[in-house]
Design a protein around this motif. Structure first.
Motif, short mmCIF file in Angstrom:
data_model
loop_
_atom_site.label_atom_id
_atom_site.label_comp_id
_atom_site.label_asym_id
_atom_site.label_seq_id
_atom_site.Cartn_x
_atom_site.Cartn_y
_atom_site.Cartn_z
N ASN A 97 22.12 -5.75 0.84
CA ASN A 97 22.38 -7.08 1.38
C ASN A 97 21.46 -7.42 2.55
N GLY A 98 20.20 -6.99 2.45
CA GLY A 98 19.25 -7.25 3.52
C GLY A 98 18.73 -8.68 3.52
N GLN A 99 18.15 -9.09 4.67
CA GLN A 99 17.61 -10.43 4.81
C GLN A 99 16.38 -10.42 5.72
N MET A 100 15.46 -11.34 5.48
CA MET A 100 14.34 -11.66 6.37
C MET A 100 13.32 -10.53 6.45
N PHE A 101 12.44 -10.49 5.43
CA PHE A 101 11.39 -9.48 5.34
C PHE A 101 10.04 -10.18 5.19
N GLY A 102 9.12 -9.90 6.10
CA GLY A 102 7.81 -10.55 6.04
C GLY A 102 6.67 -9.59 6.31
N GLY A 103 5.52 -9.90 5.75
CA GLY A 103 4.35 -9.05 5.95
C GLY A 103 3.91 -8.98 7.40
N VAL A 104 4.05 -10.10 8.13
CA VAL A 104 3.69 -10.13 9.55
C VAL A 104 4.93 -10.14 10.43
N VAL A 105 5.85 -11.06 10.17
CA VAL A 105 7.08 -11.19 10.97
C VAL A 105 8.26 -11.39 10.02
N ALA B 270 -1.89 -8.40 3.82
CA ALA B 270 -2.06 -7.89 2.46
C ALA B 270 -0.92 -6.94 2.12
N ALA B 271 0.14 -6.96 2.92
CA ALA B 271 1.27 -6.05 2.74
C ALA B 271 2.00 -6.31 1.44
N THR B 272 2.67 -5.28 0.94
CA THR B 272 3.58 -5.41 -0.19
C THR B 272 4.99 -5.53 0.35
N ILE B 273 5.71 -6.56 -0.12
CA ILE B 273 7.09 -6.76 0.31
C ILE B 273 7.99 -6.44 -0.87
N ASN B 274 8.74 -5.35 -0.76
CA ASN B 274 9.58 -4.86 -1.85
C ASN B 274 11.05 -5.18 -1.58
N GLY B 275 11.52 -6.28 -2.17
CA GLY B 275 12.94 -6.57 -2.15
C GLY B 275 13.61 -5.86 -3.31
N ASN B 276 14.84 -6.24 -3.60
CA ASN B 276 15.51 -5.67 -4.77
C ASN B 276 16.19 -6.78 -5.55
N SER B 277 16.92 -6.44 -6.56
CA SER B 277 17.51 -7.43 -7.45
C SER B 277 18.97 -7.73 -7.12
N GLN B 278 19.39 -7.33 -5.93
CA GLN B 278 20.79 -7.55 -5.57
C GLN B 278 20.90 -8.79 -4.67
N VAL C 166 5.27 -9.93 -3.77
CA VAL C 166 6.42 -10.21 -2.90
C VAL C 166 7.62 -10.34 -3.83
N THR C 167 8.61 -9.48 -3.68
CA THR C 167 9.77 -9.52 -4.57
C THR C 167 11.06 -9.56 -3.77
N GLY C 168 12.09 -10.10 -4.39
CA GLY C 168 13.42 -10.17 -3.80
C GLY C 168 14.33 -10.90 -4.75
N SER C 169 15.60 -11.02 -4.40
CA SER C 169 16.54 -11.65 -5.32
C SER C 169 16.57 -13.17 -5.17
N SER C 170 16.23 -13.68 -3.98
CA SER C 170 16.24 -15.13 -3.76
C SER C 170 15.40 -15.47 -2.54
N ASN C 171 15.00 -16.73 -2.43
CA ASN C 171 14.19 -17.19 -1.31
C ASN C 171 12.96 -16.30 -1.11
N VAL C 172 12.13 -16.29 -2.14
CA VAL C 172 10.93 -15.45 -2.15
C VAL C 172 9.70 -16.35 -2.10
#
Length: 207
Positions: free
Chosen positions: A110-118, A134-142, A169-175
Motif C-alpha cells: 500500500n505504498g505511495q509517492m515514488f519518484g526518480g528524483v523526488v 534515468a532511474a527505474t521505478i518499480n511499483g507493484n500490481s496491488q 515506470v510501473t505501479g497500480s495507478s497514477n503512473v
C-alpha cells in the motif's frame, strides 16, 4: 559543498526524517558540484512512519540540494521515496542527475509517492528544476500509487525543465513518465523518451 565522489556503505541513513512524534528536516544548502554519490541501499518493507521519507535526503524543507549525481543505489520504502529526496516541502532540488543504476522500489502493498528524483513535492514555493532521471521505478500490481519518472506526486510547487530518460515506470495507478499525479502546482517544459508505463489509468505526465 561536495568536493569529491562519495561511496556510501550499508549504514547510510537518509538525511532528514519525519516521525510520529518528531522530525528533522534538511534546511541548508547542499551543492554536489557535479560529483557522484553512490552505493546507497535503504530497504524498509513495513508500513509505519519509519518506512517513509527515503532517498539521499529523506526530508527537505526550505533547503536546497543541487548539482548532485546519484548512481548505483536502491531505495525501497512505504511512502515518499525518491532518488534525491523522498519529500521536498518548500525547498529546491536543482540540476541533479539520477543515473540508470538507481532503482526506486515499493516495499509493501500500500505504498505511495515514488519518484526518480523526488517522491513528493509540496509547498507553493517548492521547486524541482533542471533535473535528469534515468532511474527505474518499480511499483507493484496491488494498491501502490503515484509513481513518476521525475516525481511521484505534485500537490503544490513547480516542476520544470526536467528530463526522464529511463525505460520503466510501473505501479497500480497514477503512473507517469514525468509525474504520477498532479493535484496542484505547475508542471512545464518537461520531456521524456519512449518508455514502458505500467498501471491502471496510466497518466503520461508530460508537460
Amino acid at each position: 559543498r561536495q568536493t569529491q565522489n562519495i561511496v556510501c556503505d550499508a549504514s547510510y541513513s537518509p538525511i532528514g526524517y519525519q516521525g510520529d512524534n518528531d522530525h528533522s528536516y534538511f534546511r541548508g544548502t547542499y551543492d554536489g558540484q557535479g560529483h557522484t554519490v553512490s552505493g546507497i541501499t535503504v530497504t524498509r518493507t513495513g508500513n509505519t512512519s519509519t518506512d517513509q521519507y527515503i532517498g539521499f535526503f529523506g526530508c527537505i524543507a526550505y533547503g536546497t540540494v543541487q548539482n548532485v549525481v546519484l548512481a548505483n543505489s536502491t531505495f525501497t520504502g512505504y511512502e515518499r521515496v525518491g532518488g534525491i529526496a523522498g519529500y521536498n516541502s518548500w525547498g529546491t532540488v536543482r540540476n541533479c542527475r539520477v543515473e540508470s543504476s538507481v532503482t526506486i522500489r515499493v516495499g509493501c502493498s500500500n505504498g505511495q509517492m515514488f519518484g526518480g528524483v523526488v517522491g513528493y513535492l509540496v509547498g507553493t514555493k517548492a521547486l524541482i528544476s533542471g533535473c535528469v532521471s534515468a532511474a527505474t521505478i518499480n511499483g507493484n500490481s496491488q494498491v501502490d500509487d503515484h509513481c513518476g519518472g521525475i516525481v511521484g506526486r505534485v500537490d503544490y510547487g513547480t516542476l520544470k525543465d526536467c528530463l526522464y530518460i529511463g525505460t520503466s515506470v510501473t505501479g497500480s495507478s497514477n503512473v507517469g513518465s514525468i509525474a504520477g499525479e498532479k493535484t496542484g502546482g505547475t508542471i512545464s517544459n518537461n520531456y521524456y523518451t519512449a518508455i514502458s508505463l505500467g498501471g491502471v489509468g496510466a497518466y503520461t505526465g508530460a508537460a
